[in-house]
Scaffold this motif. Structure first.
Motif, short mmCIF file in Angstrom:
data_model
loop_
_atom_site.label_atom_id
_atom_site.label_comp_id
_atom_site.label_asym_id
_atom_site.label_seq_id
_atom_site.Cartn_x
_atom_site.Cartn_y
_atom_site.Cartn_z
N PHE A 173 0.86 -1.10 -0.03
CA PHE A 173 0.07 0.19 -0.30
C PHE A 173 1.27 1.57 -0.26
N THR A 174 0.23 2.52 -0.39
CA THR A 174 0.87 4.16 -0.04
C THR A 174 0.22 4.48 1.22
N MET A 175 1.51 5.04 1.67
CA MET A 175 1.28 5.48 2.94
C MET A 175 1.83 7.09 2.84
N GLU A 176 0.30 8.30 3.19
CA GLU A 176 0.98 9.26 3.89
C GLU A 176 1.54 9.89 5.05
N ALA A 177 2.72 9.87 4.76
CA ALA A 177 3.66 10.07 5.67
C ALA A 177 3.80 11.71 6.42
N GLU A 178 3.38 11.94 7.90
CA GLU A 178 3.37 12.51 8.60
C GLU A 178 4.84 12.93 8.65
N SER A 179 4.92 12.05 9.92
CA SER A 179 6.47 12.33 10.19
C SER A 179 7.23 11.04 10.49
N ILE A 180 8.86 11.27 10.37
CA ILE A 180 9.55 10.10 10.87
C ILE A 180 10.01 10.11 11.88
N ARG A 181 10.75 8.91 12.39
CA ARG A 181 11.31 8.74 13.33
C ARG A 181 12.62 7.61 13.24
N PHE A 182 13.84 8.47 13.87
CA PHE A 182 14.75 7.31 13.54
C PHE A 182 14.89 6.77 14.64
N PRO A 183 16.32 5.92 14.71
CA PRO A 183 16.12 5.44 16.37
C PRO A 183 17.22 6.53 16.87
N GLY A 184 16.54 7.00 19.00
CA GLY A 184 17.41 8.13 19.21
C GLY A 184 16.98 9.44 19.19
N THR A 185 16.03 9.68 17.98
CA THR A 185 16.57 10.40 17.27
C THR A 185 14.57 11.51 18.08
N GLU A 186 14.37 12.92 17.51
CA GLU A 186 12.81 13.31 17.17
C GLU A 186 12.56 12.65 16.28
N ALA A 187 10.90 12.76 15.88
CA ALA A 187 10.37 12.88 14.84
C ALA A 187 10.77 13.86 13.92
N PHE A 188 11.11 13.92 12.54
CA PHE A 188 11.57 14.74 11.45
C PHE A 188 10.23 14.73 10.71
N PRO A 189 9.65 15.86 9.94
CA PRO A 189 8.52 16.12 9.93
C PRO A 189 8.32 15.98 8.24
N LEU A 190 7.40 14.89 7.69
CA LEU A 190 7.31 15.11 6.36
C LEU A 190 6.32 15.40 5.69
N GLY A 191 5.40 16.70 6.26
CA GLY A 191 4.39 16.92 5.22
C GLY A 191 3.87 15.93 4.67
N GLY A 192 3.60 14.68 5.01
CA GLY A 192 2.77 14.17 4.06
C GLY A 192 2.91 13.37 2.97
N GLU A 193 4.23 12.89 3.24
CA GLU A 193 5.00 12.40 1.83
C GLU A 193 4.83 11.20 1.67
N SER A 194 5.04 10.67 0.13
CA SER A 194 3.92 9.29 0.29
C SER A 194 4.99 8.55 0.06
N VAL A 195 4.78 7.22 0.97
CA VAL A 195 6.12 6.38 1.26
C VAL A 195 5.51 5.15 0.27
N GLN A 196 6.21 4.60 -0.24
CA GLN A 196 5.58 2.89 -0.49
C GLN A 196 6.04 2.18 0.70
N VAL A 197 4.90 1.29 0.38
CA VAL A 197 5.04 0.05 1.90
C VAL A 197 5.01 -1.49 1.21
N SER A 198 6.07 -2.27 1.59
CA SER A 198 6.28 -3.75 1.37
C SER A 198 5.29 -4.58 2.59
N LEU A 199 4.27 -5.49 3.20
CA LEU A 199 4.51 -5.81 4.50
C LEU A 199 4.70 -7.47 4.24
N ARG A 200 5.25 -7.63 5.11
CA ARG A 200 5.97 -9.45 4.81
C ARG A 200 4.95 -9.60 5.42
N LEU A 201 3.60 -10.89 5.27
CA LEU A 201 2.99 -11.51 6.35
C LEU A 201 3.97 -12.69 6.76
#
Length: 852
Positions: free
Chosen positions: A114-142
């Motif tokens: 699916f496609t995700m509209e990402a508002e923010s991203i957080r790397f380990p040990g850091t604060e959330a970085f704003p993405l402003g609704g950027e589109s990210v393509q997601v592949s989730l293995r079941l």
């Protein structure tokens, strides 16, 4: 030309497209949005003041405005993570994304995407970085079958927190190959996120409130409900076909059926387009007329129904084009205004390109508008030409539409799909009327009745299924007539431009001939001036001759190229090598393959259309490069990473001979491969040490391994590496050694054999055994490429076909060290993508797809 000049919107749209096209292939950074605004203001002033020479000047300014607008749009299409990516490597980072679903969730086997509209991203040990609704393509293995139901329950607009690994999309790794990074960027997506298991996602259902997202969510649910209802109405083997045609849903379409329709030029039947709009409106208007509604009323109802129909069928560029044109035409008809179809088409095209300039690069947009333009301009004239030979108006009209649409779409079709069937006109002329006038309307009726009462819809669905069976039987028969299939390389843009120029010239001459014969022309595109009498028949013959010459050149553009080319295609962890000899012969060595590891009871993980190297990568590349037939296919051994892709190659391309190691590896895939070879009557050549085999005047081949054996016996051999076919290729006085996955024992055995049988080699090889290029065996494994092997052959170049980040540790550090110590130049597909080595009179020249 005068009639065309009376259509300023049409001319403006053409100039706008010209500006976009120039922006695609050049870069003028000073042309920004502000510059475009100034150019537009200057254009308005010049036109308003009616200055001399204003028309060409305004045309030039409009091209500049379009250029700047496209460039401004393209420059803004960057990731919000770009500043971070410039400071550190983000590829492979563990991250947490917060946002919401921006597309429906597709569950296929063990994968949910699916496609995700990402508002923010957080790397380990850091604060959330704003993405402003950027589109990210997601592949989730079941990980479990029960997770399919969980993922299927997620909806567009639901809030989502997802933990996974951030990756950059892969660029094309082969020349002319599919560029996934570019594809996603054109959809304003710059990053991929991969995750394992639904427990990595925390989902909160969206609150029910009227919004654009909620409307799209309702549309997704309606499409899903219609899809499930069609599963009940139509037979299982036909439901996917009917879904594609009625609501534009292709998830359940049989890939083999799509391939079949594609080869016959019938994919427009499976794509929602103007044909579907016309039938849909026809059915709606017929019903409303039966209900005695006034013309103004039913036209207004149709105008309001069309946006919902566009959304319901997926809103592809072709259906948007057809829908918008229909809305404008219906509005003009309701208001009693004069309709100019060319103007309507130009308005729609211009509006779509302003909304999204990347539509220009969409194949459905290109084909939709080109074919529509051809039908508007050319059908009536071609219909007049056919009057002398075809008396039936219906047959004449069908023939005209088929011919015009085929001629107009031909260069774009071969550019993207690299194939054309000489039976395409017959398939379109016979099947399109049946499907558009019977199957599609009856399918709509079955769906409507099935919504109310399933048995009623199912009874009509059964009748449709009988007709579909006849259609499928006909397409099966036509597809298997291989002698009518033509494979074309992707033409260059100048070639396409010349093609359309010749087409316009022929159209103009025919138009003038009809005028002289007493016909009346509705649209004049070419006007011949002068007092002298022009022999138009001779000009027509010259124009047709020029078009035929252009086609002859485009079918085989390399026919006069006397250089040899060896292409080490990047197929991941495997081998696939395409050799083009100086006289245009083609040899394919191995075909790559996709390794799958499936345990008992894991059938639920199988996808509807799993990725397969031969079908998805190798065959399209061969077609794109103009390989009309393979003069020889060499299967060095039968492990999957060398043999897996050959099934698609043998099935879709003509093969003259097949050389293999004289053994069979137990397994269903190899059995299927040899069954296909036998069914297509391809000569099978068990390899054996041989004398030189002449391929063309400048190329010859010699099998060196396996050593002498009884070719009448086919052995069953499970472990294949030690039985790899090894052969020497001499091309324009250069020597190449291809080794498959041979191991050190085989290397020693072959070297000893050659020392004992020096007469096997030619005079020069007897002296120093030196070769120019060595294909390193077994992807650079430590089990081969011994010091003795390198000492014997003394190669100048070594090429390693190996997958990036493979789990085997290939190539082995010891092998790389030995190659470096022997001062051998090494080329690797895992680091460089495809490796091409061209043989000219001056020597060997290399180029690689990915530069460091």
């Amino acid at each position: 030309m005068q009639m065309l000049m009376k259509r300023p919107v049409v001319i403006g749209c053409c100039l706008w497209i010209t500006g976009y096209t120039l922006a695609l292939y050049t870069e003028l950074r000073w042309l920004s949005l502000m510059t475009s605004a100034l150019l537009l203001a200057a254009l308005i002033v010049i036109y308003a003041l009616r200055l001399p020479g204003r028309q060409p000047l305004c045309a030039l300014l409009l091209v500049g405005v379009a250029y700047g607008y496209f460039q401004w749009t393209d420059q803004r299409n960057v990731s919000a993570l770009l500043p971070l990516a410039q400071q550190q490597t983000l590829d492979g980072s563990k991250v947490t994304l917060l946002g919401r679903f921006s597309s429906p969730v597709t569950v296929d086997g063990d994968r949910a995407s699916f496609t995700m509209e990402a508002e923010s991203i957080r790397f380990p040990g850091t604060e959330a970085f704003p993405l402003g609704g950027e589109s990210v393509q997601v592949s989730l293995r079941l990980l479990q079958q029960a997770q399919q139901a969980v993922a299927s329950g997620w909806r567009r607009g639901d809030a989502l927190t997802l933990h996974g690994t951030l990756r950059s999309p892969s660029p094309a790794r082969n020349f002319g190959g599919f560029d996934y990074r570019r594809y996603l960027r054109l959809h304003h997506t710059h990053w991929l996120l991969s995750a394992k298991g639904v427990d990595q996602a925390q989902v909160e259902p969206a609150a029910a409130r009227v919004s654009v997202v909620q409307l799209l969510r309702w549309n997704d649910e309606l499409r899903g409900a219609l899809s499930r209802r069609m599963d009940l109405i139509f037979p299982a083997q036909q439901a996917g076909f009917m879904k594609s045609m009625l609501i534009g849903q292709t998830d359940d379409l049989d890939p083999e059926r799509f391939q079949q329709f594609s080869e016959l030029g019938l994919t427009h039947i499976l794509a929602i387009s103007g044909l579907n709009i016309a039938v849909f409106l026809g059915v709606c208007i017929w019903i409303m007329r039966r209900l005695k509604l006034a013309k103004e009323t039913y036209l207004l109802i149709c105008i309001w129904l069309l946006p919902f129909y566009i959304l319901l069928t997926g809103a592809s560029p072709s259906i948007v084009r057809a829908g918008l044109m229909s809305i404008i035409a219906l509005y003009a008809a309701r208001r009693g205004h004069f309709k100019d179809v060319l103007h309507i088409m130009a308005i729609v095209a211009w509006s779509m390109l302003l909304w999204n300039p990347y539509f220009l690069l969409d194949v459905s947009f290109q084909l939709s508008f080109l074919v529509t333009l051809g039908l508007i301009v050319g059908v009536q004239r071609v219909n007049d030409l056919f009057t002398r030979w075809i008396s039936s108006p219906m047959i004449r009209s069908s023939a005209s539409i088929t011919l015009v649409s085929q001629m107009i779409s031909f260069p774009v079709s071969i550019y993207y799909f690299n194939q054309f069937s000489l039976l395409s006109w017959l398939a379109n002329a016979v099947l399109v009327p049946v499907i558009s006038m019977i199957v599609f309307p009856a399918g709509l009726l079955a769906l409507v009745l099935g919504i109310v009462y399933v048995p009623a819809g199912k009874s009509i669905g059964l009748l449709i299924s009988w007709l579909n069976e006849v259609i499928f039987w006909m397409t099966d028969k036509l597809q298997h007539l291989n002698q009518f299939k033509m494979l074309w390389p992707s033409p260059s843009l100048p070639w396409i431009a010349f093609y359309y120029a010749f087409l316009i010239l022929i159209y103009g001459i025919c138009q003038r001939l009809l005028q002289e014969a007493g016909g009346e022309s509705p649209i004049i595109l070419v006007r011949v001036k002068g007092t002298k009498k022009v022999n138009l028949s001779k000009w027509l013959i010259c124009a047709i001759g020029g078009l035929l010459l252009l086609l002859w050149m485009g079918y085989s553009p390399e026919r006069f190229n006397r250089s040899g080319l060896v292409q080490f295609i990047d197929v991941g962890q495997g081998d696939a090598i395409l050799i083009r000899t100086p006289y245009g012969r083609h040899i394919l060595v191995d075909g790559g393959g996709t390794l799958t590891f499936r345990k008992p009871g894991e059938d639920w993980k199988i996808r509807k259309d799993p990725y397969e190297v031969g079908k998805k990568m190798l065959v399209p590349l061969l077609k794109k490069r103009g390989v009309h037939q393979l003069d020889l296919v060499v299967l060095t051994h039968e492990d999957t990473d060398h043999s897996g892709g050959l099934q698609a190659v043998i099935s879709q391309m003509p093969v003259k001979q097949f050389l293999f190691n004289g053994t069979l590896k137990p397994g269903a895939s190899i059995a299927k491969l040899f069954d296909t070879l036998l069914a297509r009557r391809v000569p099978l050549l068990p390899a054996n040490v041989s004398d030189w085999i002449q391929i063309d005047p400048l190329t010859r081949l010699q099998v060196l391994y396996p050593l002498e054996s009884d070719n009448r016996l086919i052995e069953i051999v499970k472990e294949q590496n030690a039985r790899s076919v090894v052969f020497l290729l001499e091309m324009q006085r250069t020597r190449w050694l291809f080794t498959g996955d041979m191991e050190k024992e085989s290397e020693t055995e072959l070297v000893d054999y050659l020392k004992d049988h020096p007469s096997l080699l030619d005079q020069e090889l007897k002296i120093n055994h030196k070769i120019d290029v060595l294909k390193v065996a077994h992807h650079g494994s430590k089990t081969s490429t011994t010091p003795g092997w390198l000492d014997f052959w003394k190669p100048s170049w070594a090429v390693i076909s190996v997958g990036g980040m493979n789990s085997y540790g290939h190539p082995a550090p010891d092998v790389l060290t030995r190659l470096e110590e022997n001062e051998i130049q090494v080329l690797r597909t895992d680091q460089m993508g495809e490796v091409q080595l061209e043989v000219r009179k001056e020597g060997i020249y290399s180029r690689v797809k990915i530069m460091d």
